[in-house]
Design an enzyme around this catalytic site. Structure first.
Site, mmCIF file in Angstrom:
data_model
loop_
_atom_site.group_PDB
_atom_site.id
_atom_site.type_symbol
_atom_site.label_atom_id
_atom_site.label_comp_id
_atom_site.label_asym_id
_atom_site.label_seq_id
_atom_site.Cartn_x
_atom_site.Cartn_y
_atom_site.Cartn_z
ATOM 1 N N TYR A 138 27.512 32.062 48.850
ATOM 2 C CA TYR A 138 28.518 32.894 49.503
ATOM 3 C C TYR A 138 28.712 34.122 48.646
ATOM 4 O O TYR A 138 28.894 34.022 47.426
ATOM 5 C CB TYR A 138 29.852 32.152 49.664
ATOM 6 C CG TYR A 138 30.942 32.995 50.313
ATOM 7 C CD1 TYR A 138 32.086 33.335 49.605
ATOM 8 C CD2 TYR A 138 30.815 33.440 51.622
ATOM 9 C CE1 TYR A 138 33.092 34.106 50.190
ATOM 10 C CE2 TYR A 138 31.809 34.204 52.226
ATOM 11 C CZ TYR A 138 32.946 34.534 51.510
ATOM 12 O OH TYR A 138 33.928 35.296 52.086
ATOM 13 N N ASP A 233 24.900 37.048 41.532
ATOM 14 C CA ASP A 233 26.302 37.089 41.947
ATOM 15 C C ASP A 233 27.088 36.223 40.967
ATOM 16 O O ASP A 233 27.088 34.995 41.077
ATOM 17 C CB ASP A 233 26.454 36.581 43.381
ATOM 18 C CG ASP A 233 27.905 36.681 43.840
ATOM 19 O OD1 ASP A 233 28.147 36.668 45.063
ATOM 20 O OD2 ASP A 233 28.803 36.753 42.977
ATOM 21 N N LYS A 261 37.046 38.053 40.091
ATOM 22 C CA LYS A 261 37.868 36.941 39.620
ATOM 23 C C LYS A 261 38.355 37.106 38.172
ATOM 24 O O LYS A 261 39.282 37.852 37.902
ATOM 25 C CB LYS A 261 37.114 35.619 39.833
ATOM 26 C CG LYS A 261 36.845 35.328 41.340
ATOM 27 C CD LYS A 261 36.155 34.021 41.568
ATOM 28 C CE LYS A 261 35.670 33.882 42.994
ATOM 29 N NZ LYS A 261 36.676 33.369 43.935
HETATM 30 P P1 KE4 Z 1 36.150 38.047 47.215
HETATM 31 O O1 KE4 Z 1 35.792 39.088 48.247
HETATM 32 O O2 KE4 Z 1 36.807 36.837 47.847
HETATM 33 O O3 KE4 Z 1 36.931 38.600 46.017
HETATM 34 O O4 KE4 Z 1 34.779 37.540 46.559
HETATM 35 C C1 KE4 Z 1 33.760 37.067 47.415
HETATM 36 C C2 KE4 Z 1 32.828 36.170 46.625
HETATM 37 C C3 KE4 Z 1 31.621 36.681 46.194
HETATM 38 N N1 KE4 Z 1 30.755 35.931 45.481
HETATM 39 C C4 KE4 Z 1 31.057 34.650 45.159
HETATM 40 C C5 KE4 Z 1 30.067 33.844 44.365
HETATM 41 C C6 KE4 Z 1 32.285 34.086 45.565
HETATM 42 O O5 KE4 Z 1 32.572 32.792 45.248
HETATM 43 C C7 KE4 Z 1 33.189 34.852 46.292
HETATM 44 C C8 KE4 Z 1 34.503 34.317 46.791
HETATM 45 N N2 KE4 Z 1 34.776 32.983 46.404
HETATM 46 C C9 KE4 Z 1 35.666 32.241 47.285
HETATM 47 C C10 KE4 Z 1 35.772 30.825 46.745
HETATM 48 N N3 KE4 Z 1 34.590 30.089 46.892
HETATM 49 C C11 KE4 Z 1 36.996 32.882 47.384
HETATM 50 C C12 KE4 Z 1 38.064 32.001 47.956
HETATM 51 C C13 KE4 Z 1 38.381 32.378 49.351
HETATM 52 O O6 KE4 Z 1 37.437 32.727 50.092
HETATM 53 O O7 KE4 Z 1 39.579 32.331 49.683
#
Ligand code: KE4
Length: 442
Positions: A138, A233, A261
């Site tokens: 993701y 990533d 994060k």
């Molecule tokens: P954000 O756009 O949510 O800040 O980041 C996206 C993203 C990109 N790359 C990786 C490896 C990620 O895990 C994420 C977002 N992680 C999720 C949790 N698995 C965020 C939690 C959520 O979607 O509410």
């Protein structure tokens, strides 16, 4: 329940990010009001040991004194200032110091923006359109990356969400994580069309899945051979699995890196960076456009700097995070073993996922074969016994420097009791069964 019902009247699903709705585990999410150290408190005054950690940023725990102090000091100077600040330069310097492959970095406001921008940059720099990613990975919700694995041998992505045009994901190739042979085969067939390989050095969005030995190294070799950019990533793994993230832990140098994060210390942030010859193609230095009103936000940068400073200060915090993670994993495995319940705990450092599965979990397909009903039942029991664990079998649980042995043992004890009580999955299923939490979700 009232808070959730009220929220659902005005916010889709009652939450501002799908996984928070507890659809995968059933029941209603606790509405939270406070975090302190390794614990959160909900509106009913229940105190919970927090293993969500805001989904990764809070490696120091809630309200770390240094982070709070840095935020207060910045607040006295203002919030958004509307111009460059030296603190942004300092954060960029800290990141590039920790990750030598990151020679330059652009701060943005989310991991989604970071990954989306890396894709645009890779396509511009190579003049190619194809992106290779991995099933269960993701990388945020930009259209080109909301692709699901095609059926069978098909590798071309299919839209992972309504509203994503097939045309947008027709250049997104999706393969099983850890399957280097499949990746080499795709490169042999069309490597010269692939702009970038986008991979989490430790998968965190199918639950935690570590790279097989040779997987990342193989991607590096084949990407170099075909002039494809290797993009790590590290939104989760950056500063989580070590001071230099996954690229340092596994000794593989990517061309571009996504971050988020932890580098924002709990405030909204993302970043992408890498080789100078690539990053200098980003506007205004170069022609590849990307912008953001609140990119490099002073409060996020202040919290991020305080967090990275703490992580860099002696004593090295990573052995402690490693030890806490190992203690928790061993405790969960012992509890399941005592009850004769098959459990596989995948862990890298202080990020881990318990799968109710006897066989190893090495990719999305094996993760999805784990017993999700059992996870949901145990999750409900865990919560009832004071533990806040991510409400999906495909998320990573996180420990922080604020967790001590006693908190870890409390998590284990609650798990053991919940597991004993989960002989049969509870009658009620997920309340919003079928909701899409994440493209990789069933
Ligand atoms: P954000 O756009 O949510 O800040 O980041 C996206 C993203 C990109 N790359 C990786 C490896 C990620 O895990 C994420 C977002 N992680 C999720 C949790 N698995 C965020 C939690 C959520 O979607 O509410």
């Amino acid at each position: 329940m009232a808070a959730f019902e009220r929220a659902r009247l005005r916010i889709p699903g009652g939450v501002n990010s799908p996984v928070r709705a507890f659809a995968a585990v059933g029941g209603s999410p606790p509405f939270l009001v406070r975090g302190e150290g390794c614990r959160v408190t909900d509106i009913d005054g229940r105190e919970l040991v927090d293993c969500v950690g805001a989904y990764g940023p809070l490696i120091l725990g809630h309200r770390d004194p240094a982070v709070v102090r840095a935020l207060r000091e910045q607040l006295d100077r203002g919030t958004a200032l509307g111009g460059p600040t030296e603190a942004e330069t300092e954060l960029a310097e800290r990141i590039t110091l920790a990750m030598p492959a990151v020679e330059m970095v652009r701060l943005v406001s989310s991991g989604t923006e970071a990954a989306m921008s890396c894709v645009r940059l890779a396509r511009a720099a190579t003049g190619r359109d194809r992106i290779l990613m991995f099933d269960g990975g993701y990388h945020g919700h930009s259209d080109a990356l909301l692709a699901q694995a095609g059926s069978g041998v098909a590798t071309l992505g299919i839209p992972g969400s309504p509203g994503v045009p097939a045309a947008v994901v027709q250049d997104t190739l999706v393969l099983p994580y850890n399957d280097l042979d499949r990746a080499l085969g795709v490169f042999a067939r069309e490597g010269e069309r692939i702009a970038a390989v986008l991979v989490e050095p430790v998968a965190g969005n199918m639950g935690v899945v570590a790279p097989r030995p040779g997987f990342l190294e193989g991607l590096r070799r084949v990407a170099t051979a075909f002039g494809t950019l290797l993009v790590f990533d590290e939104v989760i793994t950056g500063f989580r699995v070590g001071p230099g993230g996954g690229q340092e832990r596994f000794g593989v140098r990517p061309d571009l890196t996504c971050l988020g994060k932890i580098i924002g210390g709990g405030l909204p942030i993302g970043a992408y960076g890498g080789r100078r010859d690539l990053m200098e193609q980003i506007a205004p230095a170069g022609p590849v456009y990307q912008a953001g009103t609140l990119s490099g936000h002073p409060l996020a940068v202040a919290a991020g700097l305080a967090t990275l400073a703490r992580l860099a200060d002696p004593p090295d915090p990573y052995p402690r995070l490693e030890a806490l993670g190992a203690r928790l994993a061993a405790g969960l495995e012992a509890a399941a073993g005592a009850l004769g319940v098959p459990l596989t705990v995948n862990r890298v450092g202080s990020m881990l996922t318990p799968y109710f599965a006897a066989a190893p979990v090495t990719d999305h397909a094996t993760a999805r074969r784990s017993d999700r009903d059992r996870f949901a039942a145990v999750h409900r029991g865990w919560l009832a016994r004071g533990v806040y664990w991510p409400p999906s079998p495909f998320e990573a649980g996180f420990l922080s420097l604020a967790h001590g042995e006693a908190a870890v043992d409390q998590v284990v004890d609650a798990f053991a009791t919940a597991l004993a009580g989960s002989r049969e999955p509870a009658a009620e299923g997920p309340e919003t069964a079928g909701a899409i939490l994440q493209p990789s979700d069933p």
